[in-house]
Design a protein around this motif. Structure first.
Motif, PDB file in Angstrom:
ATOM      1  N   UNK A   3      -3.061 -19.770 -26.799  1.00  0.00           N
ATOM      2  CA  UNK A   3      -3.333 -18.972 -25.600  1.00  0.00           C
ATOM      3  C   UNK A   3      -4.763 -19.261 -25.158  1.00  0.00           C
ATOM      4  N   UNK A   4      -4.952 -19.542 -23.884  1.00  0.00           N
ATOM      5  CA  UNK A   4      -6.312 -19.762 -23.388  1.00  0.00           C
ATOM      6  C   UNK A   4      -7.089 -18.455 -23.433  1.00  0.00           C
ATOM      7  N   UNK A   5      -8.368 -18.557 -23.747  1.00  0.00           N
ATOM      8  CA  UNK A   5      -9.201 -17.369 -23.845  1.00  0.00           C
ATOM      9  C   UNK A   5     -10.656 -17.714 -23.552  1.00  0.00           C
ATOM     10  N   UNK A   6     -11.419 -16.675 -23.311  1.00  0.00           N
ATOM     11  CA  UNK A   6     -12.871 -16.809 -23.171  1.00  0.00           C
ATOM     12  C   UNK A   6     -13.468 -15.832 -24.170  1.00  0.00           C
ATOM     13  N   UNK A   7     -14.372 -16.310 -24.977  1.00  0.00           N
ATOM     14  CA  UNK A   7     -14.987 -15.503 -26.024  1.00  0.00           C
ATOM     15  C   UNK A   7     -16.441 -15.233 -25.668  1.00  0.00           C
ATOM     16  N   UNK A   8     -16.816 -13.974 -25.698  1.00  0.00           N
ATOM     17  CA  UNK A   8     -18.221 -13.594 -25.501  1.00  0.00           C
ATOM     18  C   UNK A   8     -18.769 -13.097 -26.829  1.00  0.00           C
ATOM     19  N   UNK A   9     -19.889 -13.600 -27.217  1.00  0.00           N
ATOM     20  CA  UNK A   9     -20.527 -13.179 -28.461  1.00  0.00           C
ATOM     21  C   UNK A   9     -21.781 -12.400 -28.107  1.00  0.00           C
ATOM     22  N   UNK A  10     -21.943 -11.253 -28.748  1.00  0.00           N
ATOM     23  CA  UNK A  10     -23.104 -10.394 -28.492  1.00  0.00           C
ATOM     24  C   UNK A  10     -23.741 -10.017 -29.810  1.00  0.00           C
ATOM     25  N   UNK A 180     -14.008 -20.357 -37.296  1.00  0.00           N
ATOM     26  CA  UNK A 180     -15.339 -20.145 -37.882  1.00  0.00           C
ATOM     27  C   UNK A 180     -16.360 -21.069 -37.215  1.00  0.00           C
ATOM     28  N   UNK A 181     -15.992 -22.308 -36.996  1.00  0.00           N
ATOM     29  CA  UNK A 181     -16.901 -23.254 -36.342  1.00  0.00           C
ATOM     30  C   UNK A 181     -17.233 -22.785 -34.931  1.00  0.00           C
ATOM     31  N   UNK A 182     -16.221 -22.344 -34.200  1.00  0.00           N
ATOM     32  CA  UNK A 182     -16.444 -21.869 -32.834  1.00  0.00           C
ATOM     33  C   UNK A 182     -17.348 -20.645 -32.836  1.00  0.00           C
ATOM     34  N   UNK A 183     -17.126 -19.738 -33.759  1.00  0.00           N
ATOM     35  CA  UNK A 183     -17.958 -18.545 -33.849  1.00  0.00           C
ATOM     36  C   UNK A 183     -19.418 -18.877 -34.106  1.00  0.00           C
ATOM     37  N   UNK A 184     -19.671 -19.802 -34.998  1.00  0.00           N
ATOM     38  CA  UNK A 184     -21.048 -20.197 -35.305  1.00  0.00           C
ATOM     39  C   UNK A 184     -21.676 -20.909 -34.115  1.00  0.00           C
ATOM     40  N   UNK A 185     -20.902 -21.757 -33.429  1.00  0.00           N
ATOM     41  CA  UNK A 185     -21.421 -22.448 -32.248  1.00  0.00           C
ATOM     42  C   UNK A 185     -21.842 -21.466 -31.158  1.00  0.00           C
ATOM     43  N   UNK A 186     -21.064 -20.406 -30.992  1.00  0.00           N
ATOM     44  CA  UNK A 186     -21.330 -19.440 -29.914  1.00  0.00           C
ATOM     45  C   UNK A 186     -22.330 -18.366 -30.312  1.00  0.00           C
ATOM     46  N   UNK A 187     -22.602 -18.229 -31.580  1.00  0.00           N
ATOM     47  CA  UNK A 187     -23.470 -17.151 -32.060  1.00  0.00           C
ATOM     48  C   UNK A 187     -24.927 -17.551 -31.926  1.00  0.00           C
ATOM     49  N   UNK A 188     -25.651 -16.949 -30.980  1.00  0.00           N
ATOM     50  CA  UNK A 188     -27.053 -17.322 -30.816  1.00  0.00           C
ATOM     51  C   UNK A 188     -27.917 -16.899 -32.006  1.00  0.00           C
ATOM     52  N   UNK A 189     -27.385 -16.038 -32.851  1.00  0.00           N
ATOM     53  CA  UNK A 189     -28.139 -15.568 -34.018  1.00  0.00           C
ATOM     54  C   UNK A 189     -27.682 -16.263 -35.282  1.00  0.00           C
ATOM     55  N   UNK A 190     -26.754 -17.217 -35.132  1.00  0.00           N
ATOM     56  CA  UNK A 190     -26.210 -18.016 -36.228  1.00  0.00           C
ATOM     57  C   UNK A 190     -25.688 -17.165 -37.366  1.00  0.00           C
ATOM     58  N   UNK A 191     -24.994 -16.110 -36.983  1.00  0.00           N
ATOM     59  CA  UNK A 191     -24.264 -15.227 -37.881  1.00  0.00           C
ATOM     60  C   UNK A 191     -25.177 -14.434 -38.794  1.00  0.00           C
ATOM     61  N   UNK A 192     -24.716 -13.242 -39.081  1.00  0.00           N
ATOM     62  CA  UNK A 192     -25.425 -12.353 -39.986  1.00  0.00           C
ATOM     63  C   UNK A 192     -25.205 -12.859 -41.394  1.00  0.00           C
ATOM     64  N   UNK A 193     -26.253 -13.195 -42.065  1.00  0.00           N
ATOM     65  CA  UNK A 193     -26.163 -13.641 -43.457  1.00  0.00           C
ATOM     66  C   UNK A 193     -26.826 -12.570 -44.313  1.00  0.00           C
ATOM     67  N   UNK A 194     -26.079 -12.051 -45.261  1.00  0.00           N
ATOM     68  CA  UNK A 194     -26.584 -10.980 -46.123  1.00  0.00           C
ATOM     69  C   UNK A 194     -26.867 -11.495 -47.513  1.00  0.00           C
TER      70      UNK A 194
END
Length: 194
Positions: A3-10, A180-194
């Motif tokens: 399904x086509x989609x547009x993902x916004x990361x905040x 996961x790759x797409x999420x990291x590419x779109x995440x301007x904060x490069x994901x929360x790492x704990x």
């Protein structure tokens, strides 16, 4: 699902970092889904909506199938039983400023989460590769999210071998790696790492 989609990361949580988001979603929570027809905030409901409205039965279980009850239960259990305590643990162990962290609260919810894994452990002990219908469904996506979230916040040691193997199968899927790759590419904060 194709399904086509547009993902916004905040930045998380968006209600504190982007107040204008409250105009879109008054709860200020993520995820928020809008296909121009329906606006939704509940992850499991979004999964079921995609299966039903976008005619993707291969990702669901038919109502007359023997595993339909398991399917619905796991789909909803993922958010209400598994992810809920994880959100509390994340908040009081990692996100609050040091003077507002509550380790005793986090520990209590870790015990709650561990106890709530029993249903999943018992279900997977039968040798199932996936949760329902001998196939990958949105119930696996939803439960897999909760388990992946648990590993991010350091709770993987609470999984028995069946749950660990199940999560390994899910995260080895090409679609998971792509997401996961797409999420990291779109995440301007490069994901929360704990």
């Amino acid at each position: 699902m194709g399904i086509e989609y547009r993902l916004n990361v905040m930045p998380f949580p968006p209600r504190f970092t982007q107040s204008e988001y409250l105009e879109t979603n008054p709860l200020g929570t993520i995820p928020f889904f809008d296909d121009g027809i329906s606006q939704m905030t509940e992850s499991s409901a979004i999964c079921q909506y995609l299966v039903d409205v976008y005619n993707k039965p291969e990702f669901g279980i038919a109502v007359n199938a023997p595993d339909y009850g398991h399917y619905l239960n796991f789909l909803h259990q993922s958010d209400t039983t598994l992810t809920f305590p994880l959100a509390i643990i994340l908040r009081y162990r990692h996100l609050e400023p040091d003077d507002r962290k509550l380790p005793q609260v986090a520990e209590g919810y870790i015990r709650w989460f561990s106890a709530r894994l029993r249903w999943l452990e018992q279900h997977l002990s039968t040798g199932r590769l996936f949760l329902c219908g001998n196939k990958f469904t949105v119930a696996d996506i939803a439960v897999g999210y909760a388990l992946h979230f648990a590993t991010i916040i350091g709770l993987k040691e609470h999984f028995n071998s069946d749950v660990s193997s199940y999560l390994t199968r899910l995260t080895a899927r090409t679609a998971f790696k792509r997401a996961m790759k797409k999420g990291v590419e779109l995440d301007p904060f490069k994901s929360l790492v704990l």
